[in-house]
Design a protein around this motif. Structure first.
Motif, mmCIF file in Angstrom:
data_model
loop_
_atom_site.group_PDB
_atom_site.id
_atom_site.type_symbol
_atom_site.label_atom_id
_atom_site.label_comp_id
_atom_site.label_asym_id
_atom_site.label_seq_id
_atom_site.Cartn_x
_atom_site.Cartn_y
_atom_site.Cartn_z
ATOM 1 N N ASN A 205 0.851 -1.184 0.000
ATOM 2 C CA ASN A 205 0.000 0.000 0.000
ATOM 3 C C ASN A 205 0.892 1.240 0.000
ATOM 4 N N SER A 207 0.354 4.320 1.064
ATOM 5 C CA SER A 207 0.191 5.305 2.137
ATOM 6 C C SER A 207 1.468 5.421 2.968
ATOM 7 N N VAL A 227 -3.270 3.568 -1.696
ATOM 8 C CA VAL A 227 -3.609 2.773 -2.883
ATOM 9 C C VAL A 227 -2.854 1.446 -2.841
ATOM 10 N N GLU A 228 -3.556 0.358 -3.120
ATOM 11 C CA GLU A 228 -2.937 -0.961 -3.186
ATOM 12 C C GLU A 228 -2.298 -1.165 -4.567
ATOM 13 N N SER A 248 -7.059 11.066 -10.508
ATOM 14 C CA SER A 248 -6.281 10.002 -9.877
ATOM 15 C C SER A 248 -7.075 8.703 -9.843
ATOM 16 N N GLU A 249 -6.448 7.652 -10.318
ATOM 17 C CA GLU A 249 -7.096 6.336 -10.367
ATOM 18 C C GLU A 249 -6.661 5.534 -9.145
ATOM 19 N N GLU A 250 -7.367 5.733 -8.035
ATOM 20 C CA GLU A 250 -6.980 5.128 -6.765
ATOM 21 C C GLU A 250 -7.616 3.763 -6.546
ATOM 22 N N ASP A 251 -8.593 3.413 -7.365
ATOM 23 C CA ASP A 251 -9.255 2.120 -7.229
ATOM 24 C C ASP A 251 -8.965 1.248 -8.454
ATOM 25 N N ARG A 267 -2.114 2.717 -14.093
ATOM 26 C CA ARG A 267 -2.649 3.588 -13.044
ATOM 27 C C ARG A 267 -1.985 4.962 -13.111
ATOM 28 N N LEU A 269 -1.802 8.695 -11.169
ATOM 29 C CA LEU A 269 -2.077 9.439 -9.946
ATOM 30 C C LEU A 269 -1.658 10.884 -10.153
#
Length: 387
Positions: A205, A207, A227-228, A248-251, A267, A269
């Motif tokens: 992750n 964070s 974000v994973e 941002s593509e966090e999912d 992805r 961000l």
């Protein structure tokens, strides 16, 4: 020694809150006095409230508080931080709590906790949550402590759910300039701006990670969201928001971002920044783990005319060398960037080799110590594609 927190009920009473505030106000007065037939007399003693010197999130359930003196905790509440509510400046005109205070005392979603006193350092107190905090989620800890003389301190601190799963990342391509619009970009309003491409060498992750450069420092840092990412994933952090499409593509949906330097299979961000954040041809870009305060990846580059680091770059270079990412802090270890133009990018020369090891299933992937030859300074931009 442990103390079970049972503070919520007391704080929900406005009368008791007023008393609490009154005690706090009185406790900050550095002396006490009494009126007698002989006038005002000063009383001896300690009337200074304790101070919260620092706090640290140790793990997913523990917050460590360090005070200026030994204290006894009379109550704590841990609750989720609610944007627009916890930071509201709205005041209550009735006997109801204001939105911010109601959120702080956990009126709706308080998390049970207990207090543990440190037997080796009497100034240190640990607040241990009953359940793990969610990675990257914002919380606030609200409490009251009392010193040995009865002086009290009411405090509130914000913290983020601890991330014990930070992935191993390596920067593979870097764009340090914004590129002049071509005809197509002028027509659709897009803009090619600064970015950093990453390769994940392990799952985890994001964070707790931070990206910044020595040219502008923390003022232009990018703080990663929770974000994973998966081992072998390639993703791009865009350092300048140029308008529509900068999403941002966090999912799981990777089709949200549009425009220059984006790909529906990668992805993207985005930083909220809208101006320059890196030096074009001279800078030190670092990826930092803020939880451990360590540099985990770095890239140093310079023009030939630069013979010494200046300002923040001095500190950055020393930190990079101390982390073992470069053999030393001198500019002599930096990649020469004289041939780079605004439209060209820096690329890591062993990126394909690292990517191949990831795809082959290698468990431990060694990145090695960087040198001036680790990076190429005249590549065509290809964010999202390892080359």
């Amino acid at each position: 020694m442990k103390f079970k927190s049972n503070f919520k009920g007391a704080l929900l009473s406005l009368a008791e809150v007023c008393v609490l505030v009154g005690i706090t106000l009185v406790s900050v007065v550095p002396f006490s006095c009494k009126v007698s037939t002989r006038g005002i007399q000063l009383l001896d003693g300690d009337y200074t409230p304790p101070k919260l010197d620092s706090y640290l999130v140790l793990d997913s359930k523990t917050i460590e508080l360090t005070f200026s003196e030994q204290v006894k905790v009379t109550g704590t509440v841990v609750s989720p931080f609610v944007e627009g509510v916890s930071d509201s400046d709205e005041h209550s005109t009735t006997d109801e709590l204001s939105p911010a205070l109601a959120a702080a005392v956990g009126e709706d979603e308080a998390i049970s906790s207990e207090v543990v006193y440190d037997e080796d350092n009497l100034n240190v107190v640990k607040v241990v949550l009953e359940k793990e905090a969610t990675i990257g989620m914002k919380y606030e800890l609200y409490g009251v402590v009392e010193d040995l003389h009865g002086n009290t301190l009411t405090f509130a601190v914000a913290f983020v759910g601890y991330n014990s799963r930070i992935p191993k990342l390596v920067m593979t391509e870097i764009q340090t300039d914004i590129v002049t619009k071509n005809a197509a970009e002028k027509a659709d309003g897009t803009r090619r701006a600064e970015f950093v491409e990453f390769l994940a060498l392990s799952d985890g992750n994001l964070s707790g990670l931070e990206l910044c450069g020595g040219a502008y420092g923390e003022a232009k840092n990018y703080v990663f969201p929770a974000v994973e990412v998966t081992k072998g994933e390639i993703f791009v952090v865009h350092l300048r928001n140029t308008g529509e499409g900068c999403i941002s593509e966090e999912d799981a949906d990777l089709t949200l971002a549009k425009g220059a330097y984006t790909d529906e299979n990668v992805r993207d961000l985005w930083a909220v920044n809208d101006s320059k954040c890196f030096g074009s041809k001279t800078d030190i870009i670092v990826l930092k783990n803020t939880l451990t305060n360590t540099i985990v990846d770095a890239f140093m580059f310079r023009e030939c005319s630069v013979t010494t680091w200046e300002n923040l770059k001095i500190d950055y270079s020393e930190d990079v060398a101390a982390a073992g990412l470069y053999e030393g802090a001198s500019v002599d270890f930096a990649t020469i960037a004289d041939g780079k133009t605004a439209s060209l990018t820096f690329t890591r020369v062993d990126s394909l080799d690292l990517y191949g090891k990831v795809l082959s299933g290698s468990e431990e992937i060694s990145v090695g110590v960087s040198s001036p030859e680790t990076w190429n300074s005249n590549s065509k931009a290809s964010p999202g594609v390892i080359n």
